[in-house]
Every structure is written in structure tokens, then in C-alpha cells.
Design a protein around this motif. Sequence first.
Motif, PDB file in Angstrom:
ATOM      1  N   THR A  87       0.879  -1.189   0.066  1.00 11.58           N
ATOM      2  CA  THR A  87      -0.060   0.056  -0.065  1.00 11.58           C
ATOM      3  C   THR A  87       0.848   1.311   0.058  1.00 11.58           C
ATOM      4  OG1 THR A  87      -1.642  -1.253   1.337  1.00 11.58           O
ATOM      5  CG2 THR A  87      -1.982   1.328   0.903  1.00 11.58           C
ATOM      6  N   PHE A  88       1.894   1.201   0.738  1.00 12.56           N
ATOM      7  CA  PHE A  88       2.692   2.501   0.707  1.00 12.56           C
ATOM      8  C   PHE A  88       3.488   2.823  -0.618  1.00 12.56           C
ATOM      9  CE2 PHE A  88       1.400   2.918   5.018  1.00 12.56           C
ATOM     10  CZ  PHE A  88       1.994   1.780   5.875  1.00 12.56           C
ATOM     11  N   TYR A  89       3.680   1.847  -1.325  1.00 15.26           N
ATOM     12  CA  TYR A  89       4.400   2.056  -2.575  1.00 15.26           C
ATOM     13  C   TYR A  89       3.509   2.062  -3.617  1.00 15.26           C
ATOM     14  CZ  TYR A  89       8.142   0.762   0.431  1.00 15.26           C
ATOM     15  OH  TYR A  89       9.196   0.664   1.657  1.00 15.26           O
ATOM     16  N   VAL A 123      -1.476   6.629  -4.719  1.00 18.03           N
ATOM     17  CA  VAL A 123      -1.657   6.959  -3.290  1.00 18.03           C
ATOM     18  C   VAL A 123      -2.425   8.293  -3.060  1.00 18.03           C
ATOM     19  CG1 VAL A 123      -0.153   8.012  -1.713  1.00 18.03           C
ATOM     20  CG2 VAL A 123       0.331   5.678  -2.106  1.00 18.03           C
ATOM     21  N   ARG A 124      -2.579   9.225  -3.925  1.00 20.07           N
ATOM     22  CA  ARG A 124      -3.320  10.404  -3.723  1.00 20.07           C
ATOM     23  C   ARG A 124      -4.810  10.223  -4.137  1.00 20.07           C
ATOM     24  NH1 ARG A 124      -0.898  10.873  -0.305  1.00 20.07           N
ATOM     25  NH2 ARG A 124       1.159  11.543  -0.076  1.00 20.07           N
ATOM     26  N   GLN A 125      -4.992   9.040  -4.758  1.00 19.26           N
ATOM     27  CA  GLN A 125      -6.166   8.965  -5.297  1.00 19.26           C
ATOM     28  C   GLN A 125      -7.466   8.371  -4.277  1.00 19.26           C
ATOM     29  OE1 GLN A 125      -6.381   6.869  -9.030  1.00 19.26           O
ATOM     30  NE2 GLN A 125      -4.456   8.382  -9.617  1.00 19.26           N
ATOM     31  N   GLY A 126      -6.867   7.792  -3.091  1.00 17.73           N
ATOM     32  CA  GLY A 126      -7.621   7.336  -2.107  1.00 17.73           C
ATOM     33  C   GLY A 126      -6.797   6.242  -1.287  1.00 17.73           C
ATOM     34  N   LEU A 127      -7.393   6.205  -0.065  1.00 19.43           N
ATOM     35  CA  LEU A 127      -6.532   5.343   1.011  1.00 19.43           C
ATOM     36  C   LEU A 127      -6.898   3.891   0.912  1.00 19.43           C
ATOM     37  CD1 LEU A 127      -6.535   7.715   4.002  1.00 19.43           C
ATOM     38  CD2 LEU A 127      -4.377   6.887   2.648  1.00 19.43           C
ATOM     39  N   HIS A 128      -6.176   2.766   0.952  1.00 24.98           N
ATOM     40  CA  HIS A 128      -6.531   1.581   0.827  1.00 24.98           C
ATOM     41  C   HIS A 128      -6.338   1.142   2.141  1.00 24.98           C
ATOM     42  CE1 HIS A 128      -6.998   1.270  -3.422  1.00 24.98           C
ATOM     43  NE2 HIS A 128      -6.220   2.369  -3.565  1.00 24.98           N
ATOM     44  N   THR A 129      -7.084  -0.255   2.525  1.00 27.21           N
ATOM     45  CA  THR A 129      -6.785  -0.730   3.698  1.00 27.21           C
ATOM     46  C   THR A 129      -5.504  -1.442   3.718  1.00 27.21           C
ATOM     47  OG1 THR A 129      -9.016  -1.381   3.433  1.00 27.21           O
ATOM     48  CG2 THR A 129      -8.108  -2.369   5.399  1.00 27.21           C
TER      49      THR A 129
END
Lengths: 174, 311
Positions: free
Chosen positions: A68-70, A74-80
Motif C-alpha cells: 500500500t505505501f508504494y 496513493v493520492r487517489q484514495g486510501l486503501h486498507t
Amino acid sequence: MKTILNEQQLAITIQRLSNQLFENHLDLKDTVLIGIQPRGIYFSDRIVKELGKQIESKKIHYGKLDITFYRDDVRQGLHTLNQTDIPFSIENKNVVLIDDVLYTGRTIRAALDALLGFGRPAKVELCVLIDRRFSRQLPIQPDYVGKAIDSIISQKVKVFWKEKDGKEEVMLIE
Amino acid sequence: MQLSTKHLLGIKSLTTSDIQLILDTATQFKEVLQRPIKKVPTLRDVTIVNLFFENSTRTRISFELAEKRLSADTINFTASASSVSKGESLLDTVNNILSMKVDMVVMRHSASGAPHFLAQHIPASIVNAGDGINEHPTQALLDAFSIREKLGSLSGKKVAIIGDIMHSRVALSNIYLLKKMGAEVMVAGPPTLIPVFIKEAFDVQVEYNLKKALEWCDVANVLRIQLERQNQVLFSSLREYSQAYGVNKNLLDSLSKEIVIMHPGPINRGVELSSDAADSKQSIILQQVENGVAVRMAVLYLLAGGKAENN
């Protein structure tokens, strides 16, 4: 809706892939298997279980990686966030990344970046259950493929596992 | 999977799902801090200014480390070495910095409500690193994370906050958070340092006897006695304070069960906490500091992530 692999075919494919891994790596001493969260884990668990029939389980270096961090979106939405658990060094080891479906290749690109945070592997290979070939957006190819299929953007490949969905099947959904 | 708020101004405005999300995210960041390369690229497009109008080493370093581990660009601002000493207003200071396209502000200020004021006037996301005697939300979050790590959960746990409750933003944030997450809270200390209506206002227990408080609790969060307050006649002397309210190993050993000792730091060894208690295996003080970076990474990540929708 079309079935790509039914329960029996899925089991045989997993057997074949683990044999191919065994054939190329033999004693797995310098090999590290890394499943990609969240869905690659069900597949990698199975591969490791299958390998365990040929090699002592404790000799298999198996880890889980959350990318997830890579991600590049990343700016289009937060993932679990899921757990990353790589309790060994990958320095100079042969890493095999394991994921269920290879589509655009962005997840694997992120996984390669994530691996950099753990050391310098001697080699990185990719093992996937389904290769949606001709759909790549980055120059990434698998080394071990369960089944290669042709698909278009509007379609989705869904992998069902007994532990999670109560059945074992790979489907192509419109 | 996002926070309900654009800023972290206080625990008061957080929902329980927000708190749960922050703590769960911090767990993943704690794992990142164990890797050979303790860095993730997630915030590399974000610039954060650390606006500290009050002195701080611990919190500032913790935030700076969190920001750098997330690959963000950081700018540090200390009031003394700046134009604030020339009389520049808070809003002017911040707007000047924002014109240089800074995305987030981490602020510590001696006036309660300063970050709330700022939030109404600037578009950037604000993280409150301590405002006056109001709140210190990231401290409460890392305290909660540490308790959860040590004892498994917060719900039903008995936490005693001991010391200068009256002037403590750490105490207030902790009370808000612990109550929201279902823990039982007691404040303990000399009557001169505990606000008169705190029991009714926050539904916490009040105890003036230290041993009874320690006997009751599962976790004791010991607050620093602010030496500056000594001449305000709130207690007779540091020595008398430590005699009546100082936590030491003998006292801990005399209890019927082993409790967990916490302290937000810096410790006045021998006053509120003796060295043998602070360094004992019951103390999770150093883990608190370690967890602080992970929790702050989680907060910054969650505030920066997703679509930047300004309300």
C-alpha cells in the motif's frame, strides 16, 4: 461469467506451479517466497503448503508483503492496510513474489520498490496464478504462470478460495 | 477508510472509528520501523512545517522523524529564532509560510485553541502538537497504542492518571480518549492539582490517596510535576510531593498485582517517579517513545492521504 479454472484444475495448477518452483530452486535454502497482500496470500499459502509436501516446512522462508505505501495512486484514495511480515533478510536471496492475478503490473512494480526496503536480493522472480496477458501498463512479465488468459478492461478476474468464499474457482466476470 | 476530519485538533473531535483507524494504521507503521530501511515513499509529495511556539525536544523530534520516515519534506520553525520575536502575528506567520506551498502544519502553541483558530483561516491540514492546557492528541494516541500493545485492548481497562491534572493537556486528551474507547479512568493527586468538578464534567473517579489509586488501576500514567509551579503554593515542597505522591518500586511491590507504569516524559527522577520504578520491567516508558513515531506516522499518513477535499 466464465469459469477459467474449476476446483480440480485449480488444485492441479497449484501442484504444477509448486513443482516448477521446486525444480528451479531445489532445496529452497537461498530462496524466499513472498505473498502479496491482500489476495495473493491465499494463493501463496497454498503454494507453500504444496511445497511442504516435498520439503520440511520450517526450511521454507515464507513472508507476506503489503504494498500500500508504494502504490503509485496513493493520492487517489486510501486503501486498507494489511500486515507485512518478512521475518528474515532477503539480502542475496532468490525472492519469488507470489500474487493471484497479474494485470497491469503496477502492483508488482510497487512490490519491487517495497523489497528495496528489506535489502538487495540476488534475484527476483514472479509467480502468478492468472496472467491477463496483453494488459500490461509496465514492462513486467511473470516467470511462473498458472494460466494465461485474454481479457478486456471491462472484465474482472475473481479468484474464489474455500477459506474465504466457501468455494474454489477462478472466474472471468463481465 | 478515512478519518472523519481534515485536522487533528483534539481527541474531543475524533470518533471511535477514527481512533481505531489511527491505532490500526500505527501497527503497520511500527512494522516499517523494524525494517532495514525504515522509510516509505508515501508522503514524498507533501511538505510539512513544524511550527513550535513552545519549547519541545521529544515531540518535535518524534514528529520530524515520522515525517522523514514517510519521505515528506520538513521545515522546522522555532518561535525564538523567528520574526515572532519581532511582533509578527500568528496568522501572518502561518500565511507567509503557506505562500511557500506547505501542505500540512504541525503546531505547538502556548495558547489553548490556537490550532482551532488556525484551522478556520488556512486551507492546510493542521496537527495539534499541544495547545496551552487544552489537548495533546498524539500523546494520548500513543499512550493508548502502548496500553493496547501491552494489555491487548483498552475497553474495560482501569487507567489512573497521576499528578498535576489541573495544568495537563496530556491528562485531558487521555481522559477523552480512554473514555471514548471504553476504559475506566481515575485521576489521582493532591487536591490542589485536581480541578474541582472534574468528576462530574468527565465522569472520572477522583482519588487523593496514591496507594489506593495504584491498587485500583491496571495502568498508572504518571505525569510530570512542573517545577515551574513550585512557587505557586500548590504543594509545599518537591520532597513532600514525592513522599505523598511519588511512585517508587517499594510501593509497586506492595500492591496486590503488577501494574503497568507510563510517563509522557521528561521524567523528574525522584519526584513523581523514582529511577527504580521508571527503569523497572513494569515500565513501558521507552516503548511509548518508540510508539510515538509510529502513531505520528499514522496520523500524518491518514491526514495527507486520499482526495484533498476542502470543506
